[in-house]
Design an enzyme around this catalytic site. Structure first.
Site, short mmCIF file in Angstrom:
data_model
loop_
_atom_site.label_atom_id
_atom_site.label_comp_id
_atom_site.label_asym_id
_atom_site.label_seq_id
_atom_site.Cartn_x
_atom_site.Cartn_y
_atom_site.Cartn_z
N ASN A 1 -16.04 -23.65 15.33
CA ASN A 1 -14.77 -23.26 15.94
C ASN A 1 -14.68 -21.74 16.16
O ASN A 1 -14.58 -20.97 15.21
CB ASN A 1 -13.62 -23.75 15.06
CG ASN A 1 -12.26 -23.45 15.65
OD1 ASN A 1 -12.15 -23.03 16.80
ND2 ASN A 1 -11.22 -23.67 14.88
N LEU B 1 -12.19 -20.34 17.78
CA LEU B 1 -10.81 -19.97 18.04
C LEU B 1 -10.11 -19.35 16.83
O LEU B 1 -9.18 -18.57 17.00
CB LEU B 1 -10.02 -21.19 18.53
CG LEU B 1 -10.48 -21.72 19.89
CD1 LEU B 1 -9.71 -22.97 20.27
CD2 LEU B 1 -10.31 -20.66 20.97
N ARG C 1 -21.88 -23.35 5.60
CA ARG C 1 -21.08 -24.48 6.12
C ARG C 1 -20.87 -25.55 5.05
O ARG C 1 -19.80 -26.13 4.94
CB ARG C 1 -21.77 -25.07 7.34
CG ARG C 1 -21.10 -26.32 7.93
CD ARG C 1 -19.81 -25.99 8.60
NE ARG C 1 -19.23 -27.17 9.28
CZ ARG C 1 -18.06 -27.15 9.90
NH1 ARG C 1 -17.35 -26.04 9.92
NH2 ARG C 1 -17.60 -28.22 10.48
N GLU D 1 -12.47 -31.23 11.03
CA GLU D 1 -11.52 -32.13 11.67
C GLU D 1 -10.22 -32.22 10.87
O GLU D 1 -9.14 -32.35 11.44
CB GLU D 1 -12.14 -33.52 11.82
CG GLU D 1 -13.30 -33.59 12.81
CD GLU D 1 -14.61 -33.07 12.22
OE1 GLU D 1 -15.58 -32.94 12.98
OE2 GLU D 1 -14.66 -32.75 11.01
#
Length: 419
Positions: free
Chosen positions: A333, A335, A267, A59
């Site tokens: 994500n 993208l 992660r 975020e």
């Protein structure tokens, strides 16, 4: 009444919350620091400006273009960014240094949120994605602080979870002043949960507005050139239970392409050591990115154990597998690799990014693999076929560019609260 019961239960559970914090500090010592901020004390809080809340690393990265543009458009207004995790905190300081204020968001008890808001006195509060807390929203409403939910997303699974506690969350959703949501499907879910239709707008995902830094791309090209002529694939944002599958897939790839290099990026940083051991236990030779050493010809895995370098490592690869998707975490994500013109692979669990992943899949930019065997086949096929890689990569980049503009729509909506 529901919120009072929630607050009482939260208060009674505080000893367990603190014990969990101590437990997490065993693996990640940063959790043992700055406890005062979790009770709305201390921290670099800058009053009278714009408050942004970004729960963690993803975020914070997504919010960065918005924050930079707010700094440019409103130089007279200080910005304070709150988060919940040490990794998010480190990312915020890496992105902005002392340009913004920063502190942890306190626990969701009414008097703690009230204390934070009294110290902040923000002109507007901007919460990234769906990091909503009942007392936080209620106290902001009481203090007449407009709350914007930016780049909002809500999966079917999350919506069902909220429906189970509807008496608690419906007033929270109804109290939001403006929701800038990523897709029409998600907009309908927000309305079902209580968001007022007139206070909701489908603006798209600001993650489409990601534009890689040319200097970073050059750095990646220089780094990749030093690795020699070898095929490279990346498995990014992997979770526990997923690394093992990725490593077994890589072993299959190595039987066909012995010179292949896997960049494995867990992660969560507290797992860096454990994942490195997993690589060694799998009989593979590894080098850690934090060591500063280049992967040697006889090393098959580069462990990405640094913070803030994921885009750089993506740009060093020929194709990308996005983690959190071979295990039921909902994916991450897609993208960023797509914007870098990389073919994208995903496991079947992609409920956090359903619309985006389906858009990329429909364009031929993303393949779904159901298990480690299918992952190995897909990686091997793409490494062998440069034309297929170029076609999928160009399709993904086109999808990203065709859907840009969400950031400007978001900023226009925020401007209404700052005029």
């Amino acid at each position: 009444m529901a919120r009072r019961f929630y607050s009482l239960l939260f208060f009674l559970c505080m000893p367990l919350v603190l014990l969990r914090l101590l437990y997490r500090a065993i693996k990640a010592p940063a959790y043992a620091r700055r406890w005062a901020e979790r009770f709305a004390l201390g921290g670099d809080v800058r009053a009278g400006g714009i408050w942004v809340h970004a729960v963690s690393v993803g975020e914070s990265i997504a919010a960065a273009p918005m924050v930079r543009e707010l700094m440019r458009r409103y130089p007279e207004l200080p910005i304070t960014i709150t988060c919940m995790t040490p990794t998010g905190s480190a990312q915020i300081r890496k992105l902005f240094g002392a340009q913004v204020g920063h502190a942890y968001l306190p626990y969701d008890l009414p008097w703690l949120q009230r204390r934070l808001l009294r110290r902040l006195q923000p002109r507007v509060g901007i919460i990234m994605e769906t990091e909503l807390w009942p007392n936080l929203v209620a106290e902001a409403k009481r203090a007449q602080v407009p709350l914007v939910l930016a780049n909002a997303r809500l999966s079917e699974r999350s919506a069902r979870g909220y429906q189970r506690v509807a008496p608690l969350v419906r007033p929270m959703f109804a109290a939001l002043d403006w929701v800038a949501v990523q897709s029409q499907a998600e907009a309908l879910r927000f309305v079902t949960l209580g968001v007022v239709r007139e206070q909701l707008q489908v603006t798209g995902s600001i993650k489409f507005d990601f534009r890689p830094d040319p200097m970073l791309l050059q750095q990646a090209a220089d780094l990749r050139a030093r690795w020699g002529e070898r095929p490279v694939w990346i498995a990014a944002s992997t979770h526990a239970g997923e690394d093992e599958q990725v490593l077994r897939a890589h072993q299959q790839v190595l039987r066909h392409r012995p010179d292949a290099l896997l960049i494995l990026v867990p992660r969560h940083p507290e797992r860096f050591d454990a994942v490195t051991r997993q690589v060694q236990d799998a009989g593979l030779a590894a080098v850690r990115r934090s060591s500063g050493q280049l992967p040697a010809a006889d090393q098959q895995v580069l462990v990405g154990d640094t913070m803030g370098e994921l885009v750089l490592l993506y740009a060093c690869a020929d194709l990308a597998f996005v983690g959190g998707s071979l295990v039921p975490n909902g994916g991450h994500n897609y993208l960023e690799p797509a914007a870098l013109a990389l073919p994208v692979l995903s496991g079947p669990h992609r409920f956090n990014f359903t619309e985006i992943s389906e858009l990329l899949e429909g364009a031929g930019a993303l393949q779904v693999v159901n298990d480690e065997a299918a992952l190995a086949v897909a990686v091997q096929g793409l490494l062998d076929d440069e034309a297929a890689r170029r076609h999928a990569g160009a399709a993904g980049k086109a999808v990203v560019e065709d859907n840009q503009g969400a950031l400007e729509r978001l900023l226009a909506g925020i401007a209404r609260f700052l005029s």
